[in-house]
Structures are given as C-alpha cells and as structure tokens.
Design a protein around this motif. Sequence first.
Motif, PDB file in Angstrom:
ATOM      1  N   LEU A   1       0.846  -1.193   0.000  1.00  0.00           N
ATOM      2  CA  LEU A   1       0.000   0.000   0.000  1.00  0.00           C
ATOM      3  C   LEU A   1       0.879   1.240   0.000  1.00  0.00           C
ATOM      4  CD1 LEU A   1      -2.436  -0.942   2.935  1.00  0.00           C
ATOM      5  CD2 LEU A   1      -2.576  -1.669   0.553  1.00  0.00           C
ATOM      6  N   GLU A   2       0.421   2.285  -0.698  1.00  0.00           N
ATOM      7  CA  GLU A   2       1.119   3.570  -0.622  1.00  0.00           C
ATOM      8  C   GLU A   2       0.116   4.702  -0.838  1.00  0.00           C
ATOM      9  OE1 GLU A   2       5.311   4.290  -2.191  1.00  0.00           O
ATOM     10  OE2 GLU A   2       4.150   5.553  -3.556  1.00  0.00           O
ATOM     11  N   ASN A   3       0.130   5.643   0.079  1.00  0.00           N
ATOM     12  CA  ASN A   3      -0.723   6.823   0.019  1.00  0.00           C
ATOM     13  C   ASN A   3      -2.207   6.447  -0.007  1.00  0.00           C
ATOM     14  OD1 ASN A   3      -1.281   9.589  -0.024  1.00  0.00           O
ATOM     15  ND2 ASN A   3      -1.317   9.654  -2.258  1.00  0.00           N
ATOM     16  N   ILE A   4      -2.662   5.830   1.088  1.00  0.00           N
ATOM     17  CA  ILE A   4      -4.042   5.382   1.216  1.00  0.00           C
ATOM     18  C   ILE A   4      -4.725   6.189   2.319  1.00  0.00           C
ATOM     19  CG2 ILE A   4      -5.551   3.402   1.585  1.00  0.00           C
ATOM     20  CD1 ILE A   4      -3.662   3.198  -0.866  1.00  0.00           C
ATOM     21  N   ASP A   5      -5.817   6.836   1.989  1.00  0.00           N
ATOM     22  CA  ASP A   5      -6.596   7.621   2.949  1.00  0.00           C
ATOM     23  C   ASP A   5      -7.767   6.796   3.467  1.00  0.00           C
ATOM     24  OD1 ASP A   5      -5.018   9.902   2.719  1.00  0.00           O
ATOM     25  OD2 ASP A   5      -6.187  10.682   1.040  1.00  0.00           O
ATOM     26  N   LEU A   6      -7.880   6.719   4.798  1.00  0.00           N
ATOM     27  CA  LEU A   6      -8.988   6.026   5.444  1.00  0.00           C
ATOM     28  C   LEU A   6      -9.860   7.042   6.172  1.00  0.00           C
ATOM     29  CD1 LEU A   6      -7.080   3.010   7.074  1.00  0.00           C
ATOM     30  CD2 LEU A   6      -8.050   3.157   4.766  1.00  0.00           C
ATOM     31  N   ARG A   7     -11.153   6.907   6.000  1.00  0.00           N
ATOM     32  CA  ARG A   7     -12.110   7.763   6.691  1.00  0.00           C
ATOM     33  C   ARG A   7     -13.211   6.859   7.243  1.00  0.00           C
ATOM     34  NH1 ARG A   7     -12.412  11.919   1.519  1.00  0.00           N
ATOM     35  NH2 ARG A   7     -10.203  12.544   1.569  1.00  0.00           N
TER      36      ARG A   7
ATOM     37  N   PRO B   1      -4.668  -1.821  12.353  1.00  0.00           N
ATOM     38  CA  PRO B   1      -5.842  -1.050  12.771  1.00  0.00           C
ATOM     39  C   PRO B   1      -6.131   0.105  11.826  1.00  0.00           C
ATOM     40  CG  PRO B   1      -4.305  -1.393  14.593  1.00  0.00           C
ATOM     41  CD  PRO B   1      -3.585  -1.786  13.348  1.00  0.00           C
ATOM     42  N   GLY B   2      -7.402   0.437  11.749  1.00  0.00           N
ATOM     43  CA  GLY B   2      -7.804   1.602  10.989  1.00  0.00           C
ATOM     44  C   GLY B   2      -8.161   2.741  11.913  1.00  0.00           C
ATOM     45  N   THR B   3      -9.284   3.381  11.633  1.00  0.00           N
ATOM     46  CA  THR B   3      -9.679   4.535  12.425  1.00  0.00           C
ATOM     47  C   THR B   3     -11.172   4.784  12.254  1.00  0.00           C
ATOM     48  OG1 THR B   3      -9.289   6.901  12.771  1.00  0.00           O
ATOM     49  CG2 THR B   3      -9.163   6.109  10.517  1.00  0.00           C
ATOM     50  N   THR B   4     -11.781   5.394  13.275  1.00  0.00           N
ATOM     51  CA  THR B   4     -13.146   5.892  13.130  1.00  0.00           C
ATOM     52  C   THR B   4     -13.149   7.352  12.704  1.00  0.00           C
ATOM     53  OG1 THR B   4     -13.207   6.395  15.491  1.00  0.00           O
ATOM     54  CG2 THR B   4     -14.104   4.264  14.780  1.00  0.00           C
ATOM     55  N   GLY B   5     -11.957   7.908  12.565  1.00  0.00           N
ATOM     56  CA  GLY B   5     -11.809   9.269  12.065  1.00  0.00           C
ATOM     57  C   GLY B   5     -11.154   9.254  10.700  1.00  0.00           C
ATOM     58  N   ALA B   6     -10.059   9.998  10.572  1.00  0.00           N
ATOM     59  CA  ALA B   6      -9.325  10.080   9.308  1.00  0.00           C
ATOM     60  C   ALA B   6      -7.876   9.678   9.545  1.00  0.00           C
ATOM     61  CB  ALA B   6      -9.393  11.482   8.730  1.00  0.00           C
ATOM     62  N   LEU B   7      -7.325   8.936   8.598  1.00  0.00           N
ATOM     63  CA  LEU B   7      -5.969   8.415   8.730  1.00  0.00           C
ATOM     64  C   LEU B   7      -5.384   8.208   7.343  1.00  0.00           C
ATOM     65  CD1 LEU B   7      -3.702   6.977  10.491  1.00  0.00           C
ATOM     66  CD2 LEU B   7      -4.983   4.858  10.089  1.00  0.00           C
ATOM     67  N   THR B   8      -4.112   8.539   7.187  1.00  0.00           N
ATOM     68  CA  THR B   8      -3.402   8.252   5.946  1.00  0.00           C
ATOM     69  C   THR B   8      -2.326   7.205   6.211  1.00  0.00           C
ATOM     70  OG1 THR B   8      -3.779  10.447   4.995  1.00  0.00           O
ATOM     71  CG2 THR B   8      -1.942   9.185   4.108  1.00  0.00           C
ATOM     72  N   ILE B   9      -2.303   6.165   5.389  1.00  0.00           N
ATOM     73  CA  ILE B   9      -1.239   5.165   5.440  1.00  0.00           C
ATOM     74  C   ILE B   9      -0.195   5.576   4.415  1.00  0.00           C
ATOM     75  CG2 ILE B   9      -0.653   2.731   5.133  1.00  0.00           C
ATOM     76  CD1 ILE B   9      -3.583   2.058   5.757  1.00  0.00           C
ATOM     77  N   PRO B  10       0.960   6.079   4.846  1.00  0.00           N
ATOM     78  CA  PRO B  10       1.978   6.489   3.857  1.00  0.00           C
ATOM     79  C   PRO B  10       2.459   5.317   3.012  1.00  0.00           C
ATOM     80  CG  PRO B  10       2.424   7.442   6.014  1.00  0.00           C
ATOM     81  CD  PRO B  10       1.364   6.410   6.221  1.00  0.00           C
ATOM     82  N   ALA B  11       2.818   4.188   3.670  1.00  0.00           N
ATOM     83  CA  ALA B  11       3.237   2.989   2.942  1.00  0.00           C
ATOM     84  C   ALA B  11       3.262   1.819   3.908  1.00  0.00           C
ATOM     85  CB  ALA B  11       4.599   3.184   2.294  1.00  0.00           C
ATOM     86  N   TRP B  12       2.860   0.661   3.418  1.00  0.00           N
ATOM     87  CA  TRP B  12       2.781  -0.548   4.241  1.00  0.00           C
ATOM     88  C   TRP B  12       2.940  -1.740   3.318  1.00  0.00           C
ATOM     89  CZ3 TRP B  12       0.146  -5.106   4.825  1.00  0.00           C
ATOM     90  CH2 TRP B  12       0.142  -5.696   6.099  1.00  0.00           C
ATOM     91  N   ALA B  13       3.581  -2.809   3.795  1.00  0.00           N
ATOM     92  CA  ALA B  13       3.803  -3.975   2.941  1.00  0.00           C
ATOM     93  C   ALA B  13       3.733  -5.255   3.741  1.00  0.00           C
ATOM     94  CB  ALA B  13       5.155  -3.875   2.248  1.00  0.00           C
ATOM     95  N   SER B  14       3.282  -6.305   3.074  1.00  0.00           N
ATOM     96  CA  SER B  14       3.352  -7.662   3.597  1.00  0.00           C
ATOM     97  C   SER B  14       3.965  -8.525   2.506  1.00  0.00           C
ATOM     98  CB  SER B  14       1.960  -8.183   3.960  1.00  0.00           C
ATOM     99  OG  SER B  14       2.033  -9.517   4.406  1.00  0.00           O
ATOM    100  N   GLY B  15       5.156  -9.051   2.778  1.00  0.00           N
ATOM    101  CA  GLY B  15       5.835  -9.872   1.791  1.00  0.00           C
ATOM    102  C   GLY B  15       7.333  -9.796   1.972  1.00  0.00           C
TER     103      GLY B  15
END
Length: 766
Positions: free
Chosen positions: A309-315, A330-344
């Motif tokens: 993942l890169e540059n993902i906005d969660l609301r 974890p996510g959020t019940t508000g607003a959150l940006t995931i800059p980058a995340w990886a599994s592998g």
Amino acid sequence: MRFTSLLLALAGAASSVNAYWLGDIAHQGHAPFAGPNYPVFRNVKDYGARGDGVADDTAAINAAITAGNPCNRGCASSTTTPGLVYFPAGTYKISGSIRPAYFTMLIGDASNPPTLKATSNFEGFGLIDGNPYYTDVLNWKAVNVFFRQVRNFIIDTTAIPANKAATGMHWPTSQATSLQNIVFNMPTSPDVVHVGLFIEEGSGGFMTDLTFNGGATGASMGNQQYTMRNLVFNNCKTAIIQIWDWGWTYMGLSINNCGVGIDMTGGGSQNIATGSVTLIDSTLTNVGVGIKTARTANSRPDTAGALVLENIDLRNVPVAIQDPSGTLLPGTTGALTIPAWASGNTYTPSGPRRVSSAITPNPRPATLLVNGRYYTRSKPQYESEPRSSFLSVRSFGARGDASADDTAALQAAIDGATASNKILFLDYGLYRVTSTIRIPPGARIVGESFPVILSSGAYFNDINNPKPVVQIGSSSGQVGYVELSDFIVSTQNAQAGAVCIEYNLASGGGVPSGMWDVHVRIGGFTGTQQQVGECLKTPGNPTVRNECIVAFMAMHVTKGAYGLLMENVWLWTADHDIDEQANTQITIYSGRGLYIESERGQLWLYGTGSEHHVLYQYQIVNSGNIFMGQIQTETPYYMPIPNALVPFNPIPALNDPDYRVSCAGVAGNCQASWGVRVIDSRNVFVYGAGVYSFFSDYSTTCSTFAAGQTCQERIVSIERSADNVNIYNLNTIGSRSMLNRNGAMVAFYNDNVNVYPSNIAVYKSN
C-alpha cells in the motif's frame, strides 16, 4: 410552410451539433480481407434497436454485432473482420446477453452514455458477455483475446430480482483490451447477490473510470495481471473480490459505504490463490474492513498474498487490514493516511526479509504528481466536439488496402488536419507506407477499430540504417503536444531497420502528450506477410531466416523528449498467427522493445507491455522521473535456439546489451532477452511488474518450480549508477535470478516462491 421548413432545418442543425461525433460523421472504414461490402462501423439503430426502454433490443443489437459474419462462435481468432458497434444515447432493454465478436468494440455515446437495462427475466452470463460459455469452456482461449474495447455505458441489473444471480459484465480477456467510462447499477437490498464485473481468466489488461453502485460484489476478478485506475464503489457489500492473480495494480480507488474493500482470501490460508496486489493513491470511506487477507505465518506458497500500500486515505474504516487471526493493521473511526505498508519479502536493497509492517514510502518527485498523487488522464473522447472538427484520412485519398502506397495521402491527411486544428479520423484500414510518417506537434489522431500503419519496402529494411515508421516530432526535444489514440503501427515482410515509433516531443507546461491504446503489433496477421506461411516456428533449428527479421525496435523515447503519458500501450512481436492458422506459433525477430533515454523523463506508463523482442523488452538509460504501473514482458519463445546474439549485433550508441561480455562465465541460459534493464537512471517507480519467460525452444517444462525455473538465468538488471529505483511486487517466471545489480544476483527465485511466479513485494535500490 417556409417558417415550418426553417424550424425543421434549425432543429436538424441543432440535432447535428448535439449528436456525438462518432455517430454523426461519415464512416468509410475498409477491411481489405473481409470482402467488399463488409461493414466496419455499425449503428445498432440501423439494425432495428429502438433504445426507448420499452422494446426488447437484444436481437437487434446482436444482429449489429454479427453483421458481415465476424469471428464469433467456434472461431478461434481473427482480426480480418473488425467491428465498431455504436450505441446512440437511450435505454436499451435486453432479455439476454450481448456477445461482442472477436476484434469488435462496443462504444456508446460518450456525451450521454446509453443504458443497457436487463429485463426482470433476463437470461445470460452478463448483460455484456465478452467470452461466452457455449460449452463447458470459454469460446475463446482467454489468454489470446486481444484488441477489444467497451466504453461509455450504464449497465443496469436493478430489474432482476436481487436474490437471483446476475452479472453486469463477463470479461475474461487479455492484452490490448480496455473498459472505460462504465457505470454498473445493481440493487442494494440485504439479500442482493448481483455482481457488477466478473473475470475468471486471461492475461490483461487495463480498465479505467468504472463506477459500481450496489450489489453483493462490485468486481470479482481473476487474471494474470492488470492495471486498474479510477474505480468507484458505492454501497457494495464487498467492493472487490480478488479471486486469483499473479500481479494486480489498483490506483485511484474510491470505496464508499461498503462492508469490505478488497477481499484477498481466495483459496484460504493454507493455499492462497492471490499472488500480489499493489494499491496506491486511494480512499476508503465508511468501510468496515479495508482489506481482508488469508496470509498467515504458515501459509503456502511462501510469498503468496503479497500486499503493498502507498498513500491510502482512510475515513471511518475501523479495520484497515484483517487476517485470519483478526486485526492485522488497525484503521480509524476518524481520518488516517497510510503512507506505505507492505506484507511480503523485501529487498532494501538486500534480502529477503519478511515484513508485515509500515515501510518507507517512495520519495515521489513533484514533476510526476498532481495534488500529491501520480498524474493521470483518461483517453480523450472529444465529447464536446462537433463532426466538423474531424477530417477523414479517406478524404485525402488513402486507401488502406495493405497494398497501395498510402505514404503521401496519410502524410497529407496528418498535416492538413493539424494545420487546420482538426482531429484526424483514421478510418479502419491497413495503410501501407514506404517512408517515414511524421506526426507534428499539435496533431490529434483517433482511429476506428484499430487501423494499422504498415511499413513496407527497402527503406525500412537496412539493419545498419534504421528508420522510424512513425516519427512523433521531427527532432529530439522539439517542443509540442499530441493526442494519439486507438491505432496500431506494424511492419510488412522483412523490415530489419524499422523503428516502429520514434517519440521526440518535449511536452511541458503541465500538460503531457498522450498515447492511449496505440499499439505496436508486429507480425502474425493478414497483410503482414509474417505468418505461418513465411515464418512458421522451427524448434531445434537456430537458422534465422532473413524474411522473418521484421523490426529493429518497437519504440524509442529519445534523449530530448519528455512529458508523455502512455496508457494501455502493447508493444507485441507476435508469437503466434491470429488469422491464417489461429494460435499456430511463429518465429519472427524484432530487435528491441521500448527504449527510453529521455534525460528529463516525466513519463507515465499505465498498463503497458513489451513482449518477444530479441535484446530486451524495456530498457531505461540515463533517464528518470518515470512511473510504471503493472508492466508486463515475455521473452521470445524460441530462445535459446537461436539465442539473443542473433540476428541483431549490439550497438554501443544504443546502449545495447552485449551478451558475449555480460554472460562470460555465467552458467545456464544467460544469452536470453532482458525483461527490464535500468542503467544510470534515477527516480524510477515500478508499481507492479510481471516479467515472464515461459519457454525454452518452445517447451514450457523450464518455467515450473519443479524444473528449477531454467528458461533463462536472469531477467531484470539494474546497472551502474541507480538512484531511487523502486519496484513493488516484482513477479518473475522462468528465470533463476529475479533481479541483478551490476551483474550480481540480488534475489533467487526459490527464496520467493509465489502462486506461479516468484514474488518480491518491495525492492529499493538504496
């Protein structure tokens, strides 16, 4: 009477102005190998479709599709019978599937997209069934379904009971296919089981600008690889079910009010079917679980279910990623940006190191971005242009019969349209040219059902003096801008010196030039004289036939060029004959694939592929600021008999690989085409790559894990100075080394076993 006549005349004029140009202009397309009266363009209303939302238009629409007897049920493949089936605005009520033929486009009015509305008793597997099951297998082998488009529709299943299985569209296809500007409307009741888009096989591909409203699943998809962008999901139970894949790149997703965003759990935790997914520049709003994965520490294959993942906005997304044990991220019940995340498995730059955590995001250069996201632009359809804005190439005397010399007429048409600020309509045909066609700055060209510019003759047949077939800009660095869409550049007979496309323009000012669905297709179809009759495969025989040396290079982006967006561009040297003896393999030789030496870069490649060229598929030299989304390559099937040492000698001025030098002392099949080669370049961002070598002398026994991936020894190379070269989800097949840096192996296939390829989730050069 005069007043009434005047009103009628004015009404007619208004109707003409408001009509979408594609349905309004004269159509003079000529399919030279389909018979004298074969209709390339068909308006469904000319075949009895009403579009009034009352009459059942199923039979009329399918009559328009089958007019002229194109390749349909029982036909393996053919591109001699093209079709562009046009739907004016309206609501077309249908009770059974619409089934497009091979090499057929379905295009609706882009200014007012028509609706295909299912009746309550609809029967069929998709309102549009792109590859029907007439028996227990698909009508066409999905990995050989090429050159198709569907765009500008509303697909409506809301009249079908929500609890009855229904599919908006069935689309198991492969390269050079696209879906664009389609809305899928489905019921939203709790018992709904409808699916908007279903794909179970193939080797794609590209899609953009799709919206899914309601349904149990927006899109349920399995395919080797895909690039998809600008997809919107509203009120779906699950937005996307990833049935299986090798590599998939999503960007610009907007998932809203859905239970699950992306479900990657196919196959279960002990036998994962999803190879890898790359998700960037996307927003999830009011989603219960963003992504579901089946990956656990004990899952098999070892690297299956790779996710970046890169540059993902969660609301209001309480769970960002969920695995079998519960919340992984974890996510959020508000607003959150995931800059980058990886599994592998990661190599940063060495490895493998298994991660399931945040990673450092790619440092994106501003020149590639708009509001922090990578620049994108959909293929222009000129919705607001009247028919008077278009000039036909036929009006300049071009014949398009694959025999007449159309050089002068085609050049006059391009120059005339550009000088008068018109859009050139390239009616279907095979336009044979015997010297370079020059496309000047300011040109806008759009094709009808993939017409072909076909080089021919001695001018293009000197391997020591290569010449461009289509030259965009007269010299490297010429300032200017072009829009090119929906046509093919190819070669006829021996063309050892043909550079199919030379791109020279410097397009600045924040508005890049664009090439959308502009393909290089070399050999394997009627009119090329490069088919089974001339170039049938000869396993075990290393002899190179001169008549089968058919191109010097597919495409060259020169040093002074910059500011180019390429979308769904396939640079294919044919491995089989599509027309004469469908799916029979051939051996033809094209020297080089895509050669980028743009010093400034500012290039965006969405859903591009380069296949079966001798020396390399992609080569980037002294360049940078390049975005690449899910690139795809294949090594020539005949290698190593002959190998990459023939028939093209390495040219130092072109930075060609010299396999005699680089393979000295290397064991195994080293003298085989590079899939990707990056030299002295910076800021290169690859968001998904399928780099494949399936064959050794036409045998596939080398490409399995059990065989040791022995089709070739190495396939991706980063050489000399490499600054900020980053690859997400690199998938390789058939190569023992997945990636080399300055001649040394970085990653071994057996350390990174995935569903069919080997996978590296993250590679960073520094």
